[in-house]
Design an enzyme around this catalytic site. Structure first.
Site, mmCIF file in Angstrom:
data_model
loop_
_atom_site.group_PDB
_atom_site.id
_atom_site.type_symbol
_atom_site.label_atom_id
_atom_site.label_comp_id
_atom_site.label_asym_id
_atom_site.label_seq_id
_atom_site.Cartn_x
_atom_site.Cartn_y
_atom_site.Cartn_z
ATOM 1 N N LYS A 93 -35.064 105.788 -17.085
ATOM 2 C CA LYS A 93 -34.518 107.041 -16.458
ATOM 3 C C LYS A 93 -35.728 107.973 -16.245
ATOM 4 O O LYS A 93 -35.680 108.601 -15.296
ATOM 5 C CB LYS A 93 -33.580 107.676 -17.367
ATOM 6 C CG LYS A 93 -32.141 107.033 -17.587
ATOM 7 C CD LYS A 93 -31.279 107.549 -18.414
ATOM 8 C CE LYS A 93 -29.974 106.902 -18.619
ATOM 9 N NZ LYS A 93 -29.026 106.855 -19.799
ATOM 10 N N GLN A 99 -28.714 110.604 -24.992
ATOM 11 C CA GLN A 99 -28.522 109.077 -24.934
ATOM 12 C C GLN A 99 -27.648 108.847 -26.006
ATOM 13 O O GLN A 99 -27.881 108.882 -27.209
ATOM 14 C CB GLN A 99 -29.891 108.273 -24.891
ATOM 15 C CG GLN A 99 -29.704 106.772 -24.939
ATOM 16 C CD GLN A 99 -29.042 106.364 -23.326
ATOM 17 O OE1 GLN A 99 -29.857 106.875 -22.459
ATOM 18 N NE2 GLN A 99 -28.461 105.378 -23.203
ATOM 19 N N ASP A 114 -24.635 114.214 -17.587
ATOM 20 C CA ASP A 114 -23.507 113.275 -17.710
ATOM 21 C C ASP A 114 -22.055 113.282 -17.550
ATOM 22 O O ASP A 114 -21.409 112.583 -17.533
ATOM 23 C CB ASP A 114 -23.802 112.777 -19.196
ATOM 24 C CG ASP A 114 -24.431 111.469 -19.607
ATOM 25 O OD1 ASP A 114 -24.502 110.686 -18.610
ATOM 26 O OD2 ASP A 114 -24.936 111.440 -20.541
#
Ligand code: NDP
Length: 297
Positions: A55, A99, A122
Site C-alpha cells: 500500500k 489494517q 476503507d
C-alpha cells in the site's frame, strides 16, 4: 468449445491507478500539497505487513504522501485511539486505514468508529455504511467497489439483472449488495444458513462469491452466460510438497466452459482493492478540499 472470458483485474487496476495519478496531479496543482494516506499496522502478522508495504509503495507511486505507523501487538486500546485522534487532526492526512485484523484485546469497532468519517478510506465507519444504504455520496469499501467497477466495465448497464452475493460480511457481502441494488439489480444475499445455495446461485446473471471457502461455488451451480466475480482468497496445499497456492471461492475450471466472464484468483479482484484504496484517498482529499472528484473516478 467456447470458453468464458477471464477478466483481467490486474490490467484494469493498473489503468485505475494511472487515472488516480492523473487526478493527483490536478489536486496538487490546485491545493499545493499531495493527498496523504496514513496506514496503521498493529503487531507483526507477516501477511498484513506485506499488504501495508505494498500500500505504501503504490501510494507513493500514485504521487501521494504515504505515512506508516507500526505499533506493537500489545499496544493498549487507548493508545491506539489516541493515534487515530492525532491522525484525524493532521491536515496532511486525507485517508486513515487501520489494517485489520487487530489483536483480540482491541475492540475493532471502537477503533473504526474513532476514525473521522471524512478520512475513512476503507468505508467501514457506520456513517459511510449508512450513506451507502440510503444512496448518499460517501466513502465506499474498496473491495466491493472494485468488484462493481469490473462488472460495469464488462456489462455496462446492470439494470434489471439478477445478482446473487454469497457472503454477508460488513466489509464485502453487505456493501456489495447495496452497490448492486444502487445499480438497479435484483439482489439476493446468501450466507451459511441459506437453503439450497446451488439453486439460489443458479438464478443469477451476476454471481459475487465472498465466502472464504476454497472452490465452494461449483461450476454446475452457475447459469450459462452468467458473469462471476470471485472475491475469495484461500491458501491451499499445492501439488508440490511443502508448497501452497491461492484459490478463490469458485471452482473456476468447472465454470469457465459456460460463464460469460469470470475473475481469476489471483489477478482478479485482489489488485482492484489497493487501486480503489488510492482512488478513495484522492476522493477523500478532494471532498475535504471542496473540490470535485476528477472525471472518470
Ligand atoms: P467473512 O468470513 O467475514 O464472511 C464470510 C461469509 O461467507 C459469511 O457471511 C458467511 O455466512 C458466508 N459463508 C460461510 N460459509 C458459507 C457456506 N458454506 N455457504 C454460504 N455462505 C457461507 O469473510 P469476508 O467477507 O471478510 O471475506 C470473504 C473472502 O474474501 C475471504 O476469502 C477473504 O480472504 C476474501 N477477501 C478478499 C479481498 C480481496 O481484496 N480480494 C478483500 C476482502 C476479503 P454467515 O454470515 O452466515 O456466517
Amino acid at each position: 468449445m467456447t470458453i468464458g472470458k477471464i477478466i483481467d483485474g490486474k490490467a484494469f487496476a493498473a489503468d485505475l491507478r494511472e487515472r488516480v495519478a492523473e487526478g493527483v496531479v490536478q489536486f496538487v496543482a490546485a491545493q499545493g500539497r499531495k493527498p496523504g494516506l496514513a496506514v496503521v499496522l498493529v503487531g507483526e502478522d507477516p501477511a498484513s505487513a506485506v499488504y501495508v508495504r505494498n500500500k505504501g509503495k503504490m501510494t507513493a507511486a500514485a504521487g501521494m504522501e504515504s505515512f506508516e505507523f507500526r505499533r506493537p501487538a500489545n499496544i493498549g486500546q487507548d493508545e491506539l485511539l489516541e493515534l487515530v485522534e492525532e491522525l484525524n487532526g493532521d491536515p496532511r492526512v486525507d485517508g486513515i486505514l487501520v489494517q485489520l485484523p487487530l489483536p483480540a484485546h482491541i475492540d475493532e469497532q471502537a477503533v473504526i468508529s474513532a476514525i473521522d468519517p471524512a478520512k475513512d478510506v476503507d468505508g467501514f465507519h457506520v456513517v459511510n455504511s449508512g450513506k451507502l444504504a440510503v444512496g448518499q455520496d460517501g466513502l465506499v469499501p474498496c473491495t466491493p467497489l472494485g468488484c462493481l467497477m469490473l462488472l460495469k466495465e464488462e456489462l455496462g448497464d446492470l439494470s434489471g439483472m439478477e445478482a446473487v452475493v454469497v457472503g454477508r460480511s460488513n466489509i464485502v457481502g453487505k456493501p456489495m449488495a447495496q452497490l448492486l441494488l444502487g445499480e438497479n439489480c435484483t439482489v439476493t444475499v446468501a450466507h451459511s444458513r441459506t437453503h439450497d445455495l446451488a439453486s439460489v446461485v443458479h438464478r443469477a446473471d451476476i454471481v459475487v462469491a465472498a465466502v472464504g471457502r476454497p472452490e465452494m461455488v461449483k461450476g454446475e451451480w452457475i447459469k450459462p452466460g452468467a458473469i462471476v466475480v470471485d472475491v475469495g482468497i484461500n491458501r491451499v496445499p499445492s501439488e508440490e510438497e511443502g508448497k501452497s497456492r491461492i484459490v478463490g471461492d469458485v471452482a473456476t475450471a468447472e465454470a469457465i466452459s459456460h460463464v460469460r466472464a469470470i475473475t481469476p484468483v489471483p489477478g482478479g479482484v485482489g489488485p482492484m482493492t489497493i487501486a480503489v484504496l488510492l482512488r478513495n484517498t484522492l476522493v477523500a482529499a478532494c471532498m475535504r478540499a471542496g473540490m470535485d472528484t476528477p472525471e472518470g473516478l
